[in-house]
Design an enzyme around this catalytic site. Structure first.
Site, PDB file in Angstrom:
ATOM      1  N   ARG A  37       0.832  -1.209   0.000  1.00  0.00           N
ATOM      2  CA  ARG A  37       0.000   0.000   0.000  1.00  0.00           C
ATOM      3  C   ARG A  37       0.861   1.251   0.000  1.00  0.00           C
ATOM      4  NH1 ARG A  37      -2.631  -4.153   1.751  1.00  0.00           N
ATOM      5  NH2 ARG A  37      -4.901  -4.233   1.930  1.00  0.00           N
ATOM      6  N   ARG A 138      -6.271 -17.328  -9.499  1.00  0.00           N
ATOM      7  CA  ARG A 138      -6.924 -16.602  -8.400  1.00  0.00           C
ATOM      8  C   ARG A 138      -8.172 -15.869  -8.941  1.00  0.00           C
ATOM      9  NH1 ARG A 138      -2.664 -15.318  -4.624  1.00  0.00           N
ATOM     10  NH2 ARG A 138      -4.321 -14.746  -3.159  1.00  0.00           N
ATOM     11  N   SER A 183     -12.751  -9.176   2.286  1.00  0.00           N
ATOM     12  CA  SER A 183     -11.450  -9.173   1.608  1.00  0.00           C
ATOM     13  C   SER A 183     -10.869  -7.775   1.582  1.00  0.00           C
ATOM     14  CB  SER A 183     -11.597  -9.692   0.172  1.00  0.00           C
ATOM     15  OG  SER A 183     -10.474  -9.308  -0.583  1.00  0.00           O
ATOM     16  N   GLN A 185      -8.182  -6.963  -0.023  1.00  0.00           N
ATOM     17  CA  GLN A 185      -7.704  -6.628  -1.372  1.00  0.00           C
ATOM     18  C   GLN A 185      -8.829  -6.040  -2.205  1.00  0.00           C
ATOM     19  OE1 GLN A 185      -5.786 -10.069  -3.066  1.00  0.00           O
ATOM     20  NE2 GLN A 185      -4.111  -9.982  -1.591  1.00  0.00           N
ATOM     21  N   ASP A 342      -4.139 -15.374   6.789  1.00  0.00           N
ATOM     22  CA  ASP A 342      -2.869 -15.818   6.196  1.00  0.00           C
ATOM     23  C   ASP A 342      -2.121 -16.809   7.097  1.00  0.00           C
ATOM     24  OD1 ASP A 342      -3.207 -14.393   3.901  1.00  0.00           O
ATOM     25  OD2 ASP A 342      -2.013 -12.676   4.548  1.00  0.00           O
ATOM     26  N   LYS A 369      -6.151 -18.944  -2.104  1.00  0.00           N
ATOM     27  CA  LYS A 369      -4.900 -18.247  -1.787  1.00  0.00           C
ATOM     28  C   LYS A 369      -3.787 -18.697  -2.740  1.00  0.00           C
ATOM     29  CE  LYS A 369      -6.631 -15.722   1.391  1.00  0.00           C
ATOM     30  NZ  LYS A 369      -6.789 -14.292   1.124  1.00  0.00           N
ATOM     31  N   ARG A 373      -5.215 -23.806  -0.073  1.00  0.00           N
ATOM     32  CA  ARG A 373      -4.542 -24.077   1.207  1.00  0.00           C
ATOM     33  C   ARG A 373      -5.263 -25.131   2.044  1.00  0.00           C
ATOM     34  NH1 ARG A 373      -2.177 -18.124   2.797  1.00  0.00           N
ATOM     35  NH2 ARG A 373      -0.366 -18.320   1.420  1.00  0.00           N
ATOM     36  N   ARG A 415       3.909 -19.444   2.113  1.00  0.00           N
ATOM     37  CA  ARG A 415       3.538 -19.700   3.516  1.00  0.00           C
ATOM     38  C   ARG A 415       3.494 -21.207   3.817  1.00  0.00           C
ATOM     39  NH1 ARG A 415       2.905 -14.622   5.137  1.00  0.00           N
ATOM     40  NH2 ARG A 415       1.627 -13.225   3.891  1.00  0.00           N
TER      41      ARG A 415
HETATM   42  C1  S3P Z   1      -4.011  -8.945   1.785  1.00  0.00           C
HETATM   43  C2  S3P Z   1      -5.255  -9.416   2.075  1.00  0.00           C
HETATM   44  C3  S3P Z   1      -5.573 -10.832   2.222  1.00  0.00           C
HETATM   45  C4  S3P Z   1      -4.325 -11.675   2.434  1.00  0.00           C
HETATM   46  C5  S3P Z   1      -3.198 -11.291   1.509  1.00  0.00           C
HETATM   47  C6  S3P Z   1      -2.832  -9.829   1.655  1.00  0.00           C
HETATM   48  C7  S3P Z   1      -3.821  -7.492   1.595  1.00  0.00           C
HETATM   49  O1  S3P Z   1      -6.221 -11.279   1.047  1.00  0.00           O
HETATM   50  O2  S3P Z   1      -4.635 -13.034   2.293  1.00  0.00           O
HETATM   51  O3  S3P Z   1      -2.033 -12.070   1.782  1.00  0.00           O
HETATM   52  O4  S3P Z   1      -2.676  -7.019   1.619  1.00  0.00           O
HETATM   53  O5  S3P Z   1      -4.839  -6.802   1.428  1.00  0.00           O
HETATM   54  P1  S3P Z   1      -7.824 -11.075   0.878  1.00  0.00           P
HETATM   55  O6  S3P Z   1      -8.083  -9.655   0.985  1.00  0.00           O
HETATM   56  O7  S3P Z   1      -8.141 -11.559  -0.508  1.00  0.00           O
HETATM   57  O8  S3P Z   1      -8.437 -11.919   1.944  1.00  0.00           O
END
Ligand code: S3P
Length: 468
Positions: A37, A138, A183, A185, A342, A369, A373, A415
Site C-alpha cells: 500500500r 486466483r 477481503s 484486497q 494468512d 490463496k 490451502r 507460507r
Molecule cells: C491482503 C489481504 C488478504 C491476504 C493477503 C494480503 C492485503 O487477502 O490473504 O495475503 O494485503 O490486502 P484477501 O483480501 O483476498 O483476503
C-alpha cells in the site's frame, strides 16, 4: 534422467533461543500488506514520499516494477524506499497518454494485481494485468464486478487474469456494494478507484478484513469512515465509506513500516513447539485486524506475552515473548477466520503438535490463496505423519504426536513452505522441503533468522525422486 531440485533439509531437535529485533542481521521484515500500500499510495500522492523498513521481496518487487511501467520514479537505499508521486491529477493523466494498453506483469502477487487495478481505473490508464500461472488461478471476478458498476470496462477469461482494463470515462461512479467474502484486497481496490468517483462509495463486508488501506488513506488526508452495523441475522456487517469530489490529492508519506506479523507468526509457532525455547520478537505490527492467530494460540494454552505496545504511523506495534508450551486443540470459525486468514498454514502446524482435536470451519476462502490451502496443507501434513482430514470449508487435525518427517512440496506457496519447515523442527526425522526458494516471495530473511535462533537447516540439491 532424474531432475535435481533445490531442497531445504530441516534437522529436528533444536531448541530456539534469542531475539529478533528491528535492526541488524536478525530483524523482522516490514509488513507485506503495508509495504504494497505504501508503494502504491505514495505513487498516487503529490510529492516525494519516504518509506522506511520497506519489505524488499518477490511480491513487492512486482508492485515496484508495475509502478515503473506507469512512469513512477523510485529508488531503494537499504530498506528506505523513496518515491516521486505522479498524482491522480494532471501528471497521472500525462502518464496515461504515454501508456496505451500497457502490459503489466504482476508476478505471483494478487495484492499487486487487485490494488493496481483500482489505481489504474482511478487514473484512467488502460492496461493488461497478467502474472504467473499461480496468479492466473486466483478469482478476479470479485474486483471486476464492482469496478464494472463504477463504469470501468474490463475483459477477462472466466473471471481470471489477464485482465484487460479499458480507459474509462471520468469521473467514475460511486457505488454501494456488498462484498460476498470479507477481503482487504477487494475493499482496497474499490476504495482507491472511489477516489476518482463523484460522491459517496459504501463497501459492506461480512467480517472485518485488515484495515491498513483505511488507516493509510486517512494519514494522507482522506476522510474514511469505518463503522459496524447489525444485519438481520444478527451478524456484524463492516462498513467502509469515502465521499469524494475529484480531483483528489494525497499527501506524501513519511513513515516506518511495522515488522510483519504474518512473518513473525512462523517464529512464534516455532518457539512454541520446540521444547526448551525462549524467543523474543520486537517491533511486530499488532493491528487487531491481523492478530487472530495470537487469540487462537492463547486459547490453545500458549505461553505468549505482548509488551511495549506503541503506535507507529497509525499502526500498533509491540514485542512478543514466546516460551515453548504444551498446546491443546481448539475450534476456529467465524470472524476469527478473517483475522488470521494468512496464518492457517502455520496454525495447522501448531494444531498438529497440540493434544486433542482442532476443527477449522467457515474458511473456504483458503482455497483461493497462493495454493488451495485446504487441500495442499492437508496433503503435505499427512505425508509427514499428521492425522488430518479435509472438509469443504476447513480441516480437522487430531494432534499431539511428534510428526514423523518426510519429503514435502510447497505447491508454489511461500507460507506453506515456511510452515512445513517449522513443522520439521520437532519431527522424529528430517523434513525436506523441495523448491524452498518460493519463501523469498514474502520473507527472504527466513533462513537467516531461523538459523540465528538455533534451527538446524541446510540447502541441498536432491534427485526429484529421492526420499528424505
Ligand atoms: C491482503 C489481504 C488478504 C491476504 C493477503 C494480503 C492485503 O487477502 O490473504 O495475503 O494485503 O490486502 P484477501 O483480501 O483476498 O483476503
Amino acid at each position: 534422467m532424474t531432475e535435481q531440485r533445490e531442497t531445504l533439509i530441516v534437522m529436528p531437535g533444536s531448541s530456539l533461543q534469542g531475539e529478533v529485533g528491528t535492526q541488524g542481521r536478525l530483524s523482522l521484515p516490514g509488513d507485506k500488506s503495508i509495504s504494497h500500500r505504501a508503494a502504491l499510495f505514495a505513487a498516487l500522492a503529490e510529492g516525494e514520499s519516504e518509506i522506511d523498513n520497506f519489505l524488499v521481496s518477490g511480491v513487492t518487487s512486482a508492485m515496484l516494477n508495475a509502478l515503473t511501467r506507469i512512469g513512477v520514479k523510485w529508488e531503494i537505499v537499504g530498506e528506505l524506499l523513496r518515491i516521486d508521486g505522479i498524482g491522480f491529477g494532471n501528471s497521472g493523466r500525462e502518464a496515461s497518454k504515454l501508456s496505451e494498453s500497457l502490459l503489466i506483469n504482476c508476478g505471483n502477487s494478487a495484492t499487486t494485481l487487485r490494488l493496481l487495478a483500482g489505481a489504474l481505473a482511478a487514473m484512467g490508464i488502460p492496461a493488461i494485468l497478467d502474472g504467473t500461472a499461480g496468479l492466473k488461478r486466483r478469482p478476479m471476478d470479485r474486483i471486476i464486478k464492482p469496478l464494472n458498476q463504477m463504469g470501468v470496462a474490463i475483459e477477462a477469461t472466466n473471471g481470471c487474469a489477464p485482465l484487460h482494463l479499458k480507459q474509462s470515462a471520468m469521473p467514475l461512479q460511486a457505488i454501494d456494494y456488498m462484498l460476498k467474502v470479507a477481503s482487504a484486497q477487494v475493499k482496497s481496490c474499490i476504495l482507491i478507484a472511489a477516489l476518482a468517483a463523484n460522491g459517496k462509495t459504501t463497501l459492506r463486508e461480512p467480517g472485518q478484513s485488515r484495515d491498513h488501506t483505511e488507516r493509510m488513506l486517512r494519514s494522507m488526508g482522506i476522510t474514511v469512515i469505518s463503522k459496524t452495523e447489525l444485519l438481520q441475522d444478527d451478524r456484524d456487517c463492516y462498513i467502509t465509506q469515502v465521499n469524494t469530489k475529484p480531483p483528489v490529492s494525497l499527501n506524501p508519506l513519511k513513515m516506518k513500516i511495522p515488522g510483519d506479523f504474518s512473518a513473525a507468526a512462523f517464529l512464534v509457532v516455532a518457539g512454541l513447539i520446540c521444547p526448551g525455547s525462549k524467543v523474543t520478537i520486537r517491533g511486530v505490527g499488532l493491528n487487531p485486524t491481523r492478530t487472530g492467530l495470537l487469540d487462537a494460540l492463547d486459547r490453545m494454552g500458549a505461553d505468549l506475552r505482548i509488551d511495549n505496545m506503541v503506535e507507529l504511523n497509525d499502526e500498533l506495534i509491540g514485542d512478543i515473548y514466546i516460551q515453548s508450551s504444551n498446546l491443546r486443540g481448539i475450534e476456529v470459525n467465524g470472524s476469527l477466520v478473517v483475522r488470521m486468514i494468512d496464518e492457517f498454514p502455520i496454525f495447522a502446524v501448531a494444531a498438529s503438535y497440540a493434544k486433542g482435536r482442532t476443527v477449522v470451519s467457515e474458511a473456504r476462502e483458503l482455497r483461493y490463496k497462493e495454493s488451495d490451502r485446504i487441500s495442499s496443507l492437508c496433503r503435505e501434513l499427512k505425508i509427514i505423519g499428521a492425522t488430518v482430514s479435509e472438509k469443504p470449508d476447513g480441516f480437522i487435525i487430531d494432534g499431539g504426536e511428534n510428526l514423523r518427517g518426510g519429503r514435502v512440496e510447497p505447491h508454489g506457496d511461500h507460507r506453506l513452505a515456511m510452515a512445513l519447515t517449522v513443522a520439521g523442527l520437532n519431527a522424529q526425522r528430517p523434513v525436506s522441503v523441495v523448491d524452498p526458494d518460493i519463501i523469498s516471495e514474502s520473507f527472504p530473511e527466513f533462513y537467516t533468522i531461523m538459523e540465528g535462533l538455533g534451527a538446524n537447516l541446510r540447502i541441498e540439491y536432491r534427485d526429484s525422486n529421492n526420499e528424505a
